[in-house]
Design an enzyme around this catalytic site. Structure first.
Site, PDB file in Angstrom:
ATOM      1  N   GLN A 161     124.228  24.453 -47.331  1.00  0.00           N
ATOM      2  CA  GLN A 161     123.133  24.148 -48.142  1.00  0.00           C
ATOM      3  C   GLN A 161     123.452  24.041 -49.700  1.00  0.00           C
ATOM      4  O   GLN A 161     123.407  23.506 -50.090  1.00  0.00           O
ATOM      5  CB  GLN A 161     121.349  25.338 -47.669  1.00  0.00           C
ATOM      6  CG  GLN A 161     120.217  24.411 -47.998  1.00  0.00           C
ATOM      7  CD  GLN A 161     119.656  25.458 -48.247  1.00  0.00           C
ATOM      8  OE1 GLN A 161     119.584  26.952 -49.608  1.00  0.00           O
ATOM      9  NE2 GLN A 161     118.379  25.315 -47.672  1.00  0.00           N
ATOM     10  N   THR A 177     121.583  21.980 -42.081  1.00  0.00           N
ATOM     11  CA  THR A 177     121.079  21.471 -43.338  1.00  0.00           C
ATOM     12  C   THR A 177     121.299  19.592 -43.586  1.00  0.00           C
ATOM     13  O   THR A 177     121.970  19.277 -43.133  1.00  0.00           O
ATOM     14  CB  THR A 177     122.288  21.551 -44.692  1.00  0.00           C
ATOM     15  OG1 THR A 177     122.440  21.280 -45.553  1.00  0.00           O
ATOM     16  CG2 THR A 177     123.605  21.682 -44.078  1.00  0.00           C
ATOM     17  N   GLY A 178     120.306  18.951 -44.104  1.00  0.00           N
ATOM     18  CA  GLY A 178     120.358  17.539 -44.785  1.00  0.00           C
ATOM     19  C   GLY A 178     121.761  17.456 -45.420  1.00  0.00           C
ATOM     20  O   GLY A 178     121.797  16.238 -45.284  1.00  0.00           O
ATOM     21  N   ARG A 223     115.917  22.741 -38.511  1.00  0.00           N
ATOM     22  CA  ARG A 223     116.839  23.463 -38.785  1.00  0.00           C
ATOM     23  C   ARG A 223     116.385  24.810 -38.137  1.00  0.00           C
ATOM     24  O   ARG A 223     115.532  26.375 -38.789  1.00  0.00           O
ATOM     25  CB  ARG A 223     115.770  24.205 -40.648  1.00  0.00           C
ATOM     26  CG  ARG A 223     115.943  22.831 -41.594  1.00  0.00           C
ATOM     27  CD  ARG A 223     116.774  22.257 -41.815  1.00  0.00           C
ATOM     28  NE  ARG A 223     117.534  20.761 -42.193  1.00  0.00           N
ATOM     29  CZ  ARG A 223     117.321  19.699 -41.479  1.00  0.00           C
ATOM     30  NH1 ARG A 223     117.888  20.132 -40.444  1.00  0.00           N
ATOM     31  NH2 ARG A 223     117.864  18.899 -42.645  1.00  0.00           N
ATOM     32  N   ARG A 283     111.225  28.106 -37.428  1.00  0.00           N
ATOM     33  CA  ARG A 283     110.870  26.951 -37.510  1.00  0.00           C
ATOM     34  C   ARG A 283     110.347  26.452 -36.174  1.00  0.00           C
ATOM     35  O   ARG A 283     111.611  25.410 -36.396  1.00  0.00           O
ATOM     36  CB  ARG A 283     111.419  26.004 -39.157  1.00  0.00           C
ATOM     37  CG  ARG A 283     110.706  25.322 -39.395  1.00  0.00           C
ATOM     38  CD  ARG A 283     111.161  24.425 -39.976  1.00  0.00           C
ATOM     39  NE  ARG A 283     111.695  25.063 -41.915  1.00  0.00           N
ATOM     40  CZ  ARG A 283     112.485  23.621 -42.401  1.00  0.00           C
ATOM     41  NH1 ARG A 283     112.635  22.160 -41.911  1.00  0.00           N
ATOM     42  NH2 ARG A 283     112.966  24.474 -43.672  1.00  0.00           N
ATOM     43  N   ASP A 339     111.491  21.024 -52.411  1.00  0.00           N
ATOM     44  CA  ASP A 339     110.238  22.676 -52.100  1.00  0.00           C
ATOM     45  C   ASP A 339     109.583  23.163 -53.128  1.00  0.00           C
ATOM     46  O   ASP A 339     108.698  23.501 -53.097  1.00  0.00           O
ATOM     47  CB  ASP A 339     110.896  23.581 -50.780  1.00  0.00           C
ATOM     48  CG  ASP A 339     110.743  22.322 -49.792  1.00  0.00           C
ATOM     49  OD1 ASP A 339     110.020  21.890 -49.407  1.00  0.00           O
ATOM     50  OD2 ASP A 339     111.742  23.044 -49.107  1.00  0.00           O
ATOM     51  N   GLU A 383     117.382  26.667 -55.193  1.00  0.00           N
ATOM     52  CA  GLU A 383     117.128  24.862 -56.295  1.00  0.00           C
ATOM     53  C   GLU A 383     117.527  25.557 -57.516  1.00  0.00           C
ATOM     54  O   GLU A 383     116.517  24.546 -58.290  1.00  0.00           O
ATOM     55  CB  GLU A 383     115.015  24.980 -55.730  1.00  0.00           C
ATOM     56  CG  GLU A 383     115.315  23.517 -54.922  1.00  0.00           C
ATOM     57  CD  GLU A 383     115.770  24.664 -53.476  1.00  0.00           C
ATOM     58  OE1 GLU A 383     115.593  26.000 -53.452  1.00  0.00           O
ATOM     59  OE2 GLU A 383     114.796  24.165 -52.107  1.00  0.00           O
TER      60      GLU A 383
HETATM   61  C1  GLC Z   1     115.723  22.448 -47.749  1.00  0.00           C
HETATM   62  C2  GLC Z   1     114.435  21.612 -46.875  1.00  0.00           C
HETATM   63  C3  GLC Z   1     114.193  20.710 -47.249  1.00  0.00           C
HETATM   64  C4  GLC Z   1     113.500  20.316 -49.014  1.00  0.00           C
HETATM   65  C5  GLC Z   1     115.388  21.134 -49.582  1.00  0.00           C
HETATM   66  C6  GLC Z   1     115.579  20.714 -50.791  1.00  0.00           C
HETATM   67  O1  GLC Z   1     116.667  22.013 -47.369  1.00  0.00           O
HETATM   68  O2  GLC Z   1     115.013  22.068 -45.549  1.00  0.00           O
HETATM   69  O3  GLC Z   1     113.125  20.135 -46.603  1.00  0.00           O
HETATM   70  O4  GLC Z   1     113.816  19.238 -49.106  1.00  0.00           O
HETATM   71  O5  GLC Z   1     115.807  22.109 -49.085  1.00  0.00           O
HETATM   72  O6  GLC Z   1     114.511  21.750 -51.392  1.00  0.00           O
END
Ligand code: GLC
Length: 810
Positions: free
Chosen positions: A686, A705-706, A340, A350, A489, A633
């Protein structure tokens, strides 16, 4: 509005309108030298680290400026433009532009007043510098004299933040020189011959294939007061005035003139890097050979295309194919490499690998390059602390066996992470499983790998310790404590508060350990893990299920989060999808919770992370409240979670649903609504703003992004149904009923599989018949003992030849 399209053959995304709603970027380079470039040539480069190795400037959150600019000027008329549409920005009725983002290169073509330009930016494979190759052609009927100006704005020093904010210092440490074919920038040059000589850095910006007619090494002189990148005074004047910087802001600007008879072409090459003077000279000399760039770009293409070619799918949905074959896959490699750290949003601060992020990122490339994955798996295992927890942030200069850890003040000071997170080490289970299943490399389980702080152990024991860590950090009801956070997070459930997501991760971890223990014939561990799994399952059943859903957690003060009658955040996506992924929810319950998800959380852009968003009823540790409703989130469509819901639906065999979620959030499927989406239609971001936002559908935080890896897994393992295990490969596609057939070419353990799936009757999943090289696969006893018959959709690795024809009838 649409700004571009996929060129699947060339594996390019082609932008044919340059006025995209946001800079649409590409990544060039390697861990040694990274370069981000937008479709308008904005972006920046760095050596090794975006935070500590920044070579050229970029002004974040602004107008995609500056970048790697080449200005073209007609010396007869004085009219000038740039080889990228911006920064000069000629009217689009007169200026035609095409940007081709490819795998490791970006090519810009422009046509303006009979001059056609082709500009290719790339970092040669394995190299630590970059190349801008320019070719211009006179398409008109009269001879033209074109001045070419290459321009780059160096940072004053490599630490990005210092360069941006500590101006009273950084402006006074740098100088530029002109060296016949290049501008040389020095930093801390005055330290040469002193004890701290290592502080001296040099960069260069050079020209090959043409003569330097004039030069400038001072940004203020190049641009001119009250001028901008769009109208530099020196380009207006047609000549650079030879000023070099001594203090203040450096730049590299070089000018050459190309004379073009009608229909003739000419070319030259600009080079940029962090090199010593003699190295720069040698490099420029090499590029006097004008055939070199083509060869290097071909080499890049074959490197990437070969890697990506390890899985090639041809389904009835071109968008799906383009993402899986090229863009989602390429993005997975980029997140794998850059974590990231550096994008147009992540400014490079980061400075290390987030544990959970990276362990998840690995999953996205295992099916394409397991060797590359293996190296990173071992690296991440070596960042596990001796007691089983994982370092939340792994430094780039990670030194296994000698690291400080969250218990030490020094760790939290240098990384900003004061304590452990509940989920970090648990991500190892799906990742290690996927790697071993893909490769059959079971020897890895016995490989000895150091811990971050002290001691070493086999990988198998590392995994056991990860479980110990969770079992040593239980909260109320004996469920896993939420600690600093879990995957989310923004959830601080507290030292005794508990996370249901982590409970499912742990449940899944027991299952993986059982599989490994069986393989190792370690019956003691198998027994222990089975016992724990059962015991734990009962706790989950008793405390995590309320009415018709799994709750999200229980806070320290015994407040259950995610109950049906809560006014806000009463249904959460992850506990439902993970109940299925972990194997906890059976078919009937799985379908009912996923139906509930569909009803309560799904929107036209994907399923929300939870709903309704927090406004007035957040508990103390619900940090999501900080965000506007339907954002990130706080009830946004957190795109990473789409991969899990896709996978969960596919595991239940519901192909229609799996692909419905896929399409709602797939960048490619949003190609036609670029003005709503804003970010690139070829890579994931994201999150997407959801129903509470006046800008529903707008997406943010591109590239790193994941999402890349979870959606890849959701598609490959879920929808396409490629599910390897230790002894072979299960084929369980879960596809839309309307897909009548599709094919896959996959390299599996060095062997080639040509797979054809037929679905004439419009099923969503299931297998009527599977043949491998003409032989029907019969249900057969499990090689792992248990006596449970394998379904007919299983291909034992042992029967595979170098090349295999596989047909699955659904
Ligand atoms: C962001 C962070 C990741 C976390 C996600 C959800 O993508 O990089 O580590 O799991 O937010 O909060």
């Amino acid at each position: 509005m649409q700004y571009g399209y996929f060129d699947s053959k060339k594996r390019e995304y082609v932008i044919d309108r340059p006025d995209t709603p946001a800079p649409w970027a590409n990544y060039l380079g390697s861990p040694e030298y990274g370069a981000i470039i937008s479709n308008n040539a904005g972006g920046y480069s760095f050596v090794k680290s975006g935070a500590a190795g920044r070579l050229i400037r970029y002004r974040f959150n602004e107008q995609d400026r500056p970048g790697r600019y080449i200005y073209l000027r007609d010396d007869e008329s004085g009219d000038y433009w740039s080889a990228s549409w911006q920064p000069v920005g000629k009217p689009l009725e007169q200026y035609k532009s095409i940007c081709r983002h490819g795998t490791g290169y970006t090519q810009l073509e422009a046509d303006y007043k009979d001059i056609h330009s082709e500009l290719c930016y790339y970092v040669p494979h394995g190299a630590d510098y970059e190349v801008w190759r320019l070719k211009i052609t006179n398409k008109g009927s009269k001879a033209r004299k074109i001045s070419v100006f290459g321009f780059v704005e160096f940072t004053c020093e490599s630490f990005y933040e210092q360069d941006q904010v500590n101006l009273q210092y950084t402006q006074f440490i740098t100088r530029t020189y002109f060296k016949e074919k290049f501008i040389l920038q020095t930093i801390n040059e005055n330290c040469l011959n002193a004890v701290n000589e290592s502080r001296v850095e040099t960069r260069f910006f050079g020209l090959a294939g043409a003569k330097v007619e004039s030069y400038c090494g001072d940004r203020a002189k190049f641009l001119g007061n009250y001028h901008d990148y769009g109208n530099p005074v020196s380009v207006e004047n047609g000549k650079l005035d030879g000023t070099l910087n001594y203090n203040m802001n450096p730049c590299g600007a070089l000018h050459t003139t190309l004379e073009l008879a009608p229909s003739k072409s000419a070319e030259c090459v600009f080079l940029l890097g962090q090199k010593r003077e003699t190295q720069a000279k040698d490099l420029i000399a090499r590029y006097e050979d004008s055939t070199l760039p083509d060869r290097e770009v071909d080499e890049l293409k074959s490197y990437w295309h070969k890697k990506l070619g390890n899985l090639k799918v041809t389904t009835p949905d071109d968008n799906f194919n383009n993402m899986i074959n090229t863009w989602n896959a390429y993005q997975c490699f980029i997140t794998f490499i850059w974590s990231r750290a550096a994008s147009l949003i992540y400014c490079g601060q980061r400075n290390g690998y987030g544990y959970r992020d990276t362990v998840q990122d690995i999953q996205g490339i295992i099916h394409l390059d397991p060797d590359m994955a293996l190296e990173k798996i071992k690296f991440m295992i070596s960042a596990q602390v001796n007691h089983g927890g994982a370092l939340p942030l792994v430094k780039y200069n990670h030194n296994p066996g000698h690291e400080d850890k969250p218990e030490d003040d020094s760790y939290s000071k240098s990384t900003g992470h004061p304590s452990y997170r509940a989920d970090d080490a648990l991500w190892l289970f799906p990742t290690v499983w996927k790697y071993i299943a893909e490769t059959g490399n079971t020897a890895l389980l016995d490989e000895i790998i150091p811990y971050a702080d002290k001691g070493k152990d086999t990988l198998f024991n590392h995994l056991k310790k990860a479980i110990d860590f969770s079992l040593n950090h239980l909260g109320i009801h004996g469920l896993p404590a939420g600690l600093h956070a879990d995957w989310n997070d923004c959830l601080r459930l507290g030292a005794k508060g508990v996370s249901v997501f982590v409970a499912f991760q742990l449940y899944y971890a027991f299952e993986i350990m059982i599989r490994f223990a069986k393989f190792k014939k370690d019956s003691a561990t198998e027994k222990e893990m089975t016992k724990q799994k059962d015991r734990f399952g009962k706790i989950i059943e008793e405390h995590c299920w309320k009415d018709d859903r799994f709750v999200r957690g229980i806070t320290e003060n015994d407040v259950t989060v995610g109950k049906k009658d809560d006014p806000e955040a009463n249904i959460w996506l992850n506990p439902q999808s993970w109940a299925v992924i972990s194997g906890f929810a059976d078919d009937v319950r799985g379908k009912s919770i996923l139906d509930l998800v569909h009803k309560e959380l799904n929107t036209k852009y994907g399923a929300r992370i939870m709903s309704p968003a927090y406004r007035k009823h957040a508990f103390d540790g619900a940090l999501a409240l900080l965000f506007n409703p339907s954002t990130k989130e706080n009830g946004g469509i957190f795109l990473q979670t789409q991969g899990w819901i896709i996978l969960a639906e596919a595991l239940l065999g519901r192909g229609n649903r799996a692909v419905e979620y896929y399409l709602e959030s797939s960048p490619a499927a949003q190609n036609g609504i670029a003005d709503t989406r804003l970010v690139e239609p070829y890579v994931y971001s994201q999150f997407t703003e959801s129903v509470d936002s006046p800008f529903e559908g707008r997406s943010h935080v591109h590239w790193l992004t994941g999402t890349a890896s979870t959606v890849m897994v959701g598609c490959v393992e879920g929808i396409l149904g490629l599910r390897p295990d230790i002894d072979g490969l299960r084929l369980s596609p879960a596809i839309p009923a309307e897909w009548k057939s599709f094919t896959m070419e996959k390299v599996f353990r060095g062997k080639k599989l040509n797979i054809k799936v037929n679905n004439p009757d419009g099923h969503e999943s299931g297998c009527k018949k599977l043949t491998v090289n003409g032989e029907a696969m019969e249900p057969q006893p499990s090689p792992q003992g248990e006596g449970s018959p394998l379904e007919g959709n299983y291909i034992p690795a042992s029967i595979l030849k170098a090349e295999n024809e596989i047909i699955l009838d659904m």
